[in-house]
Scaffold this active site. Sequence first.
Site, PDB file in Angstrom:
ATOM      1  N   ARG A  68       0.823  -1.205   0.000  1.00  0.00           N
ATOM      2  CA  ARG A  68       0.000   0.000   0.000  1.00  0.00           C
ATOM      3  C   ARG A  68       0.864   1.265   0.000  1.00  0.00           C
ATOM      4  NH1 ARG A  68      -5.466   0.675   1.140  1.00  0.00           N
ATOM      5  NH2 ARG A  68      -5.856  -1.504   1.543  1.00  0.00           N
ATOM      6  N   MET A  93     -11.454   5.002  -4.627  1.00  0.00           N
ATOM      7  CA  MET A  93     -11.935   3.865  -3.830  1.00  0.00           C
ATOM      8  C   MET A  93     -10.833   3.107  -3.094  1.00  0.00           C
ATOM      9  SD  MET A  93     -15.069   4.291  -4.191  1.00  0.00           S
ATOM     10  CE  MET A  93     -15.800   2.825  -3.493  1.00  0.00           C
ATOM     11  N   LEU A  96      -6.474   5.197   2.408  1.00  0.00           N
ATOM     12  CA  LEU A  96      -5.118   5.753   2.448  1.00  0.00           C
ATOM     13  C   LEU A  96      -4.482   5.505   3.808  1.00  0.00           C
ATOM     14  CD1 LEU A  96      -5.850   9.139   0.676  1.00  0.00           C
ATOM     15  CD2 LEU A  96      -4.732   7.126  -0.298  1.00  0.00           C
ATOM     16  N   ASN A 110     -12.089  15.386   0.445  1.00  0.00           N
ATOM     17  CA  ASN A 110     -12.844  14.232  -0.052  1.00  0.00           C
ATOM     18  C   ASN A 110     -14.324  14.598  -0.063  1.00  0.00           C
ATOM     19  OD1 ASN A 110     -13.354  11.462  -0.805  1.00  0.00           O
ATOM     20  ND2 ASN A 110     -14.094  11.125   1.272  1.00  0.00           N
ATOM     21  N   HIS A 112     -18.090  12.838   0.340  1.00  0.00           N
ATOM     22  CA  HIS A 112     -18.745  11.618   0.814  1.00  0.00           C
ATOM     23  C   HIS A 112     -20.256  11.802   0.681  1.00  0.00           C
ATOM     24  CE1 HIS A 112     -19.296   7.969   3.123  1.00  0.00           C
ATOM     25  NE2 HIS A 112     -20.234   8.598   3.815  1.00  0.00           N
ATOM     26  N   ASP A 148     -13.696   8.686   6.300  1.00  0.00           N
ATOM     27  CA  ASP A 148     -14.939   9.468   6.311  1.00  0.00           C
ATOM     28  C   ASP A 148     -15.091  10.298   7.587  1.00  0.00           C
ATOM     29  OD1 ASP A 148     -15.485   8.403   3.835  1.00  0.00           O
ATOM     30  OD2 ASP A 148     -16.672   6.755   4.634  1.00  0.00           O
TER      31      ASP A 148
HETATM   32  C1  GRF Z   1     -19.793  10.080  -5.256  1.00  0.00           C
HETATM   33  O1  GRF Z   1     -21.066   9.758  -4.791  1.00  0.00           O
HETATM   34  C2  GRF Z   1     -18.902  10.532  -4.135  1.00  0.00           C
HETATM   35  O2  GRF Z   1     -19.581  11.197  -3.120  1.00  0.00           O
HETATM   36  C3  GRF Z   1     -18.358   9.235  -3.614  1.00  0.00           C
HETATM   37  O3  GRF Z   1     -18.188   8.423  -4.734  1.00  0.00           O
HETATM   38  C4  GRF Z   1     -19.057   8.843  -5.778  1.00  0.00           C
HETATM   39  C5  GRF Z   1     -18.185   9.158  -6.942  1.00  0.00           C
HETATM   40  O4  GRF Z   1     -18.917   9.475  -8.093  1.00  0.00           O
HETATM   41  N1  GRF Z   1     -17.152   9.459  -2.845  1.00  0.00           N
HETATM   42  P1  GRF Z   1     -18.197  10.159  -9.326  1.00  0.00           P
HETATM   43  O5  GRF Z   1     -17.062   9.227  -9.730  1.00  0.00           O
HETATM   44  O6  GRF Z   1     -17.694  11.490  -8.901  1.00  0.00           O
HETATM   45  O7  GRF Z   1     -19.233  10.246 -10.386  1.00  0.00           O
END
Ligand code: GRF
Length: 220
Positions: A68, A93, A96, A110, A112, A148
């Site tokens: 990682r 995804m 970190l 970020n 969320h 988060d």
């Molecule tokens: C979004 O819902 C964001 O909040 C989450 O992942 C999704 C990413 O969507 N972290 P995109 O790739 O920006 O369309």
Amino acid sequence: MPRKRVAVVISGRGSNMRALIEAAKAEDYPAEIAVVISNKANAAGLSYAAAAGLATVTIDHSLFGGDREGFERALDRELQSRAIDLVCLAGFMRLLTPWLVQQWSGRMLNIHPSLLPAFKGLHTHEAALRAGVKIHGATVHFVVPETDSGPIIAQAAVAVHDHDTPQTLADRVLAVEHRLYPLALRLVAEGRVRVEDGRCIVTGITAGAGALIVPSIPGP
Ligand code: GRF
């Protein structure tokens, strides 16, 4: 003031990345998208960014096996070599390690899809529907080692409808994400956000006076 150099880091669709690219086209926007980085070569967002004429980089995490930190060192090198000021994770995804997070402390954002601290983790829309909340939404926050979590820069709320499915709710939240992320990045890039005791204080902005109440009763 020179525009802040931003790296958007993605893994997939990249619709938030697109919103940031669009916002950064405005002359008065305080940030430019200097590079889009993906840990997946086939991320749809990468092709969009390349077609938009932006620099794109793939750092395939699978090539690092279980290492990682090796992956993160490669990511960090890329960010440093491009003189990046701010990093926007947008549908990235990978978890970190504290090492990378500390490197970019106060400079990594970020988004969320929930009103944090409610519904951390994946499947936030399912969780919100299961919990029966009437208001749901999205949060942009500074990244800290705990997933988060981290000081909240900005949030946007939407109503939850009785007949929502995870998909209809996700669509409604995503629409506000696309407004929220450019706003949050603007505030940070303009140097208007400072963190005090784990909370973001934003200068030169007034909180909305109105309340979002759901369900709402028609007025007289
Ligand atoms: C979004 O819902 C964001 O909040 C989450 O992942 C999704 C990413 O969507 N972290 P995109 O790739 O920006 O369309």
